[in-house]
Design an enzyme around this catalytic site. Structure first.
Site, short mmCIF file in Angstrom:
data_model
loop_
_atom_site.label_atom_id
_atom_site.label_comp_id
_atom_site.label_asym_id
_atom_site.label_seq_id
_atom_site.Cartn_x
_atom_site.Cartn_y
_atom_site.Cartn_z
CG HIS A 72 4.86 -49.13 -47.25
ND1 HIS A 72 5.54 -50.04 -48.03
CD2 HIS A 72 4.29 -49.85 -46.25
CE1 HIS A 72 5.36 -51.26 -47.53
NE2 HIS A 72 4.62 -51.17 -46.44
CB SER B 55 16.77 -19.58 -53.25
OG SER B 55 16.82 -19.28 -54.64
CE LYS C 161 13.05 -23.39 -51.83
NZ LYS C 161 13.70 -23.89 -53.03
CD GLU D 299 18.71 -29.80 -49.12
OE1 GLU D 299 18.42 -30.05 -50.28
OE2 GLU D 299 18.81 -28.64 -48.68
#
Ligand code: ARG
Length: 490
Positions: free
Chosen positions: A159, A280, A286, A293
Site C-alpha cells: 500500500h 525545467s 529542477k 516518466e
C-alpha cells in the site's frame, strides 16, 4: 485493358479516384515488410521452379531482380509508388520494370492474402528475436545489480506504506522474475508465429501442385498452416505480440514508477544520472526524471495498439477482409516502443546512484520490525493472532510515548506482556530480520544470491531457445546484403 497498371485492373473501366487511392494504399507503412516480402517471393519462386511451374532460367531472372530490388530498398533509393498500393505490388511492379513480362510468373499460385499473412509472420519472428536479445540484456543487467546490492537494506512496501525490511537486491530480483517470464512468453509466441500460410491462395488454396513444405523449409518455418481460410485470416501472432508487448510495458511502467518515486526528495533512495534527466525551463533547481516518466507513459500507447487490433479483428467474417490491412501500424508502433523501452533500461539502471544511507534511515520509522516482535512471541508458544494483538499494543504505546521500537527497554515491553523475555530486544534489528528470511524466494542476502544463480540459469536456457528459430538464412542475407544461400535440394 490488359495493359492497366493496376494488378487487378483487368475488369475495371474507370480510373481509381484519388481519394480512394489515398485511403486504399498501405505502402506508406507496409513498406517496412519489404525484405520479408522479398524473402517470401524468393522461396516461392524457387519452389515454382522445382515444381516446373516456371523454368530455371526464369526463376534465376526473378531471383536476381528481387535481390537487386532489395539492394535498392536497403540503400534507400527505391521509389515507392502510392499508385501501386502496397509493398507487394510495389516490389512486383519494380520487378516487371526490371525484367519485363516474366515477372508476371512470380505470383503463380499466390494471392496477396497469403503473401501478407506470410510477411507479417516473418516480420514478427525477426522483431521478436531482436526484442528477446534486448530482454536478455535487461535481465542480465538487473541480476548484476541485484548481486551488487544483495546486502543493501531498505524498506519493503505494501500500500506504499513501509511494511518490512528487505534488501534492494531482493527488490530488483522481483523485476528479474517479471522480465524472465516475458522472455519465456516471447519465445513461445515466436514459435506460434513461425507457420507458413503460403499455399492458402486468396482463401481456397490452389489447384496447382505447389510444394508448401518446400517453401517452409526454404524459410525455416517449422510448420505450415492446415486450413487455407485460417491461413489468410489469422492474425493471432500479431495479437499475441501486442499482448506480450503490453505485459512487458506493465512491468516497465512499474519499474519506471519506482525510479520516479525513489528519485524524489521524499524518498531520496537513488539519484538518476544527469544524462537521463532534464531541467525545467522555469525552475532553475529542477532535475526531472523524464525518461522513467516517458517509460511509464509509453505503456499507454502499447495497450492502445492491442485494443486497436483486437477491435479490428473482432467479428470479422472469414476469410480475408480489407479491415485487416489495419493490423500493421499498431504492431509496428508497439514493437518500436517496447524495443526502445527495453533497450534504454540497462543504461538508465546502470547510471543510477544508490543512496544506501537514505534507504537504511527509512527503516527507522514505521515500526517495520513489529512483525519480528510478534514472531518472537510466537517462538515463546503464543498463538500468532494473540501475538499480533500484543504487538499492536506495543505500537500504540510507542505512538503515545513518541518512541520507536528501537527506543524501548525490556521493562517497558515486559509491562505490556510478561511473555517478553530479556532477549526480546534482540529481534529489533533490521539486519537480523532480513538475514533470517532466507527461505527460497526470500530477501536475505544469501537467498538473493541463490535467486540470482537460478535466474542466470534460466536466462541461459531461454537464450538457447531464442538462438534457434529466428529469421531464415534467406532473410538474414537479404537484410545484411549478402549473397543468398543456395536453394534446398529437396
Ligand atoms: N495491403 C493488403 C493488406 O495489408 C494486402 C492484401 C490485399 N488483399 C486484397 N485482397 N486486397 O491487407
Amino acid at each position: 485493358m490488359a495493359t492497366d497498371s493496376r494488378a487487378w485492373g483487368g475488369r475495371f473501366q474507370e480510373a481509381t479516384a484519388a481519394v480512394v487511392e489515398a485511403m486504399n494504399a498501405s505502402v506508406g507503412f507496409d513498406k517496412a515488410l519489404a525484405l520479408e516480402d522479398i524473402a517470401g517471393s524468393v522461396a516461392h519462386s524457387r519452389m515454382l521452379a522445382a515444381q516446373h511451374l516456371m523454368c530455371g532460367k526464369e526463376q534465376a531472372q526473378i531471383e536476381a531482380g528481387l535481390v537487386a530490388i532489395a539492394a535498392d530498398i536497403r540503400a534507400g533509393r527505391f521509389t515507392w509508388s502510392v499508385a501501386r498500393e502496397d509493398v507487394h505490388m510495389n516490389v512486383e511492379g519494380a520487378l516487371a520494370d526490371r525484367i519485363g513480362r516474366v515477372a508476371g510468373k512470380l505470383h503463380t499460385g499466390r494471392s496477396r492474402n497469403d503473401q501478407v499473412a506470410l510477411d507479417i509472420r516473418l516480420w514478427l519472428r525477426r522483431e521478436l528475436t531482436e526484442l528477446g536479445g534486448e530482454l536478455q540484456t535487461l535481465v542480465t543487467t538487473l541480476v548484476g545489480l541485484a548481486r551488487e546490492h544483495a546486502e543493501v537494506a531498505m524498506p519493503g512496501y505494501t500500500h506504499l506504506q513501509r511494511a518490512q525490511p528487505i534488501t534492494l537486491g531482493h527488490h530488483l530480483m522481483a523485476y528479474v522474475a517479471m522480465f524472465l517470464r516475458d522472455l519465456d512468453r516471447l519465445v513461445d509466441a515466436r514459435r506460434r508465429a513461425s507457420v507458413l500460410p503460403l499455399g492458402s491462395g486468396a482463401l481456397a488454396a490452389s489447384p496447382l501442385p505447389l510444394d508448401r513444405d518446400r517453401v517452409a523449409r526454404e524459410l525455416e518455418l517449422p510448420e505450415i498452416t492446415f486450413n487455407s481460410l485460417d491461413g489468410v485470416s489469422d492474425r493471432d501472432a500479431a495479437l499475441e505480440t501486442l499482448s506480450l508487448a503490453s505485459i512487458i510495458m506493465v512491468h516497465v511502467s512499474r519499474l519506471a514508477e519506482e525510479l520516479v518515486l525513489w528519485a524524489s526528495q521524499e524518498f531520496g533512495f537513488i539519484e538518476l544520472s544527469d544524462g537521463f534527466c532534464t531541467g525545467s525551463s522555469l525552475m532553475p533547481q529542477k532535475k526531472n526524471p523524464d525518461i522513467p516518466e516517458l517509460l511509464r507513459g509509453k505503456a499507454g500507447r502499447v495497450f492502445g495498439s492491442l485494443q486497436s487490433l483486437l477491435t479490428t479483428m473482432k467479428g470479422l467474417p472469414l476469410a480475408y477482409n480489407k479491415d485487416m490491412q489495419e493490423d500493421k501500424e499498431p504492431v509496428f508502433d508497439a514493437m518500436a516502443t517496447v524495443r526502445q523501452a527495453v533497450g534504454i533500461l540497462p543504461d538508465l539502471l546502470g547510471a543510477m546512484t544508490v543512496k544506501k544511507e537514505r534507504m537504511r534511515a527509512a527503516l527507522k520509522d514505521g515500526f517495520l520490525l513489529a512483525t519480528d516482535l510478534a514472531d518472537y512471541l510466537v517462538d515463546t508458544g503464543m498463538p500468532f493472532r494473540e501475538a499480533h494483538h500484543v504487538v499492536g499494543r506495543v505500537v500504540a504505546y510507542c505512538l503515545g510515548a513518541g518512541k520507536r521500537l528501537e527506543d524501548l527497554d525490556h521493562a517497558e515491553l515486559h509491562a505490556i506482556d510478561a511473555a517478553f523475555g530479556p532477549d526480546s530486544l534482540d529481534v529489533i534489528d533490521a539486519d537480523r530480520s532480513i538475514g533470517r528470511r532466507a527461505l527460497p524466494g526470500g530477501p536475505a542476502p544469501e537467498a538473493v544470491r541463490r535467486s540470482a544463480d537460478f535466474a542466470e540459469m534460466q536466462v541461459e536456457v531461454l537464450a538457447g531457445r531464442l538462438a534457434s528459430g529466428g529469421p531464415s538464412a534467406i532473410e538474414r542475407a537479404l537484410h545484411a546484403g549478402e549473397p543468398l544461400p543456395a536453394p534446398q535440394t529437396k
